[in-house]
Design an enzyme around this catalytic site. Structure first.
Site, PDB file in Angstrom:
ATOM      1  N   TYR A 119      -1.742   0.178  11.020  1.00 54.43           N
ATOM      2  CA  TYR A 119      -1.866  -0.404   9.089  1.00 54.43           C
ATOM      3  C   TYR A 119      -0.751  -0.468   8.921  1.00 54.43           C
ATOM      4  CZ  TYR A 119      -3.506  -0.957   4.098  1.00 54.43           C
ATOM      5  OH  TYR A 119      -4.016  -1.305   3.210  1.00 54.43           O
ATOM      6  N   SER A 171       0.955  -1.173   0.089  1.00 59.58           N
ATOM      7  CA  SER A 171      -0.173  -0.352   0.195  1.00 59.58           C
ATOM      8  C   SER A 171       1.126   1.074   0.082  1.00 59.58           C
ATOM      9  CB  SER A 171      -0.765   0.217   0.970  1.00 59.58           C
ATOM     10  OG  SER A 171      -1.445   1.378   1.891  1.00 59.58           O
TER      11      SER A 171
HETATM   12  P1  NAP Z   1     -11.409  -6.788   0.668  1.00 56.08           P
HETATM   13  O1  NAP Z   1     -12.115  -6.403  -1.019  1.00 56.08           O
HETATM   14  O2  NAP Z   1     -11.197  -6.615   2.413  1.00 56.08           O
HETATM   15  O3  NAP Z   1     -10.835  -8.214   0.517  1.00 56.08           O
HETATM   16  C1  NAP Z   1     -10.058  -9.102   1.427  1.00 56.08           C
HETATM   17  C2  NAP Z   1      -9.917  -9.767   0.975  1.00 56.08           C
HETATM   18  O4  NAP Z   1      -9.388 -10.300   1.647  1.00 56.08           O
HETATM   19  C3  NAP Z   1     -10.749 -11.122   0.781  1.00 56.08           C
HETATM   20  O5  NAP Z   1     -10.907 -11.344  -0.065  1.00 56.08           O
HETATM   21  C4  NAP Z   1     -11.051 -11.471   1.993  1.00 56.08           C
HETATM   22  O6  NAP Z   1     -11.365 -12.735   1.365  1.00 56.08           O
HETATM   23  C5  NAP Z   1      -9.314 -11.429   2.187  1.00 56.08           C
HETATM   24  N1  NAP Z   1      -8.863 -12.664   4.161  1.00 56.08           N
HETATM   25  C6  NAP Z   1      -9.143 -11.126   4.737  1.00 56.08           C
HETATM   26  N2  NAP Z   1      -8.652 -12.521   5.748  1.00 56.08           N
HETATM   27  C7  NAP Z   1      -7.798 -13.074   5.757  1.00 56.08           C
HETATM   28  C8  NAP Z   1      -7.533 -13.781   6.134  1.00 56.08           C
HETATM   29  N3  NAP Z   1      -7.493 -14.174   8.030  1.00 56.08           N
HETATM   30  N4  NAP Z   1      -7.342 -15.086   5.666  1.00 56.08           N
HETATM   31  C9  NAP Z   1      -7.193 -15.013   4.445  1.00 56.08           C
HETATM   32  N5  NAP Z   1      -8.112 -14.736   3.628  1.00 56.08           N
HETATM   33  C10 NAP Z   1      -8.671 -13.012   4.049  1.00 56.08           C
HETATM   34  O7  NAP Z   1      -9.955  -5.418   0.617  1.00 56.08           O
HETATM   35  P2  NAP Z   1      -8.705  -5.012  -1.053  1.00 56.08           P
HETATM   36  O8  NAP Z   1      -8.656  -3.754  -0.551  1.00 56.08           O
HETATM   37  O9  NAP Z   1      -9.290  -5.563  -2.030  1.00 56.08           O
HETATM   38  O10 NAP Z   1      -7.514  -5.993  -0.039  1.00 56.08           O
HETATM   39  C11 NAP Z   1      -6.639  -5.802  -0.732  1.00 56.08           C
HETATM   40  C12 NAP Z   1      -4.559  -6.192  -0.179  1.00 56.08           C
HETATM   41  O11 NAP Z   1      -5.015  -4.683  -0.784  1.00 56.08           O
HETATM   42  C13 NAP Z   1      -5.062  -6.026   0.872  1.00 56.08           C
HETATM   43  O12 NAP Z   1      -3.653  -6.186   1.410  1.00 56.08           O
HETATM   44  C14 NAP Z   1      -4.990  -4.430   1.026  1.00 56.08           C
HETATM   45  O13 NAP Z   1      -4.260  -3.836   2.443  1.00 56.08           O
HETATM   46  C15 NAP Z   1      -4.017  -3.950  -0.516  1.00 56.08           C
HETATM   47  N6  NAP Z   1      -4.595  -2.650  -0.632  1.00 56.08           N
HETATM   48  C16 NAP Z   1      -6.291  -2.201  -0.479  1.00 56.08           C
HETATM   49  C17 NAP Z   1      -6.136  -0.668  -0.459  1.00 56.08           C
HETATM   50  C18 NAP Z   1      -7.429  -0.153  -0.793  1.00 56.08           C
HETATM   51  O14 NAP Z   1      -8.306   1.415  -0.310  1.00 56.08           O
HETATM   52  N7  NAP Z   1      -8.538  -0.679  -0.778  1.00 56.08           N
HETATM   53  C19 NAP Z   1      -5.459   0.275  -0.530  1.00 56.08           C
HETATM   54  C20 NAP Z   1      -3.565  -0.223  -1.166  1.00 56.08           C
HETATM   55  C21 NAP Z   1      -3.824  -1.097  -0.248  1.00 56.08           C
HETATM   56  P3  NAP Z   1     -12.250 -13.444   3.044  1.00 56.08           P
HETATM   57  O15 NAP Z   1     -13.653 -12.572   3.913  1.00 56.08           O
HETATM   58  O16 NAP Z   1     -13.263 -14.559   2.385  1.00 56.08           O
HETATM   59  O17 NAP Z   1     -11.179 -13.954   3.849  1.00 56.08           O
END
Ligand code: NAP
Length: 235
Positions: A146, A133
């Site tokens: 975070y 991130s």
């Molecule tokens: P999201 O839509 O909430 O998806 C999160 C994913 O992680 C889901 O598939 C969830 O699946 C899985 N997950 C959560 N806890 C887990 C666990 N304990 N074991 C296995 N799987 C788990 O979030 P996202 O925005 O796509 O985020 C994905 C990545 O991008 C993260 O690392 C986040 O820090 C990073 N990121 C996000 C943003 C943003 O603004 N959205 C920006 C920069 C970086 P289940 O619930 O089915 O387990």
């Protein structure tokens, strides 16, 4: 550009958001897939190995990677994407949310790499992409834990590069700013908050991951940082 056709990838957090978009883009590029999330979503894709797996549990991660390699016969790509976030003043952060961010974001990444790396080293041309991130590059307000978890991912991935680069495994940190996913709407945020307007789409991140993976093997992308134009500059 290198073709990804016929390669095998393991993606954590593939059920929703960025991980889902990356998995769909990889499938479109001809990559065979192992998908992991707690819900075990297969995204309706044929031939994928979908496993219910909590990345906080090393045995579950090992089992999901093993099942993938057993079915696909190889592993060339790991996308360590599963992650959680919570925002607000540090002292207001409930201990269980603090622990979840460290356990999922930091330990979950370490467990995924530990399980996948022996197979990646046998690939002859592999990649580890850590979805970190912007919060892994700068200290952001009200994201102290975070940020700590994301700096840890970035540091780990950068350091691992020294160990594995010359053995055929490239390591890349993908560092997006705000992306409109469930995560972005998560704890401590509400849809009317102005910073949520104009965020990137999960598909935008997937395109960057595909760019990283399709570079010729003569070079590697260490880190990509990209942010919505609506996001303020922190210097
Ligand atoms: P999201 O839509 O909430 O998806 C999160 C994913 O992680 C889901 O598939 C969830 O699946 C899985 N997950 C959560 N806890 C887990 C666990 N304990 N074991 C296995 N799987 C788990 O979030 P996202 O925005 O796509 O985020 C994905 C990545 O991008 C993260 O690392 C986040 O820090 C990073 N990121 C996000 C943003 C943003 O603004 N959205 C920006 C920069 C970086 P289940 O619930 O089915 O387990």
């Amino acid at each position: 550009m290198t073709s990804l056709q016929g390669k095998a990838a393991f993606v954590t957090g593939a059920s929703r958001g960025i991980g889902r978009a990356v998995a769909l883009a990889l499938a479109e590029a001809g990559v065979e897939l192992g998908l992991a999330s707690r819900s075990g979503e297969d995204l309706g894709l044929e031939g994928v190995v979908a496993r219910a797996c909590d990345v906080r549990q090393p045995d579950q991660v090992e089992a999901a990677v093993s099942a993938t390699v057993e079915k696909l016969g190889r592993l060339d790509i790991l996308v360590a994407n599963a992650g959680v976030g919570a925002y607000g003043p540090f002292l207001d952060l409930p201990p269980d949310q603090l622990e979840e961010m460290v356990d999922v974001n930091v330990k979950g990444t370490l467990y995924a790499v530990r399980a996948a790396l022996p197979h990646l080293l046998e690939s002859g041309g592999a990649d580890i992409v850590t979805v970190a991130s912007e919060a892994g590059r700068r200290g952001l307000p009200f994201e102290a834990v975070y940020c700590a978890s994301k700096f840890a991912q970035v540091g780990f991935t950068r350091a691992l590069d020294h160990e594995v680069r010359e053995r055929g495994v490239r390591c890349t940190n993908v560092c997006p700013g705000g992306v409109a996913t469930d995560f972005a709407m998560g704890r401590g945020r509400t849809p009317e908050m102005p910073e949520l307007a104009g965020m990137m789409r999960p598909e935008d991140v997937a395109e960057v991951v595909l760019f990283v993976l399709t570079r010729p093997r003569s070079h590697r992308v260490l880190e990509t940082a990209f942010r919505p134009v609506t996001e303020p500059s922190w210097g």
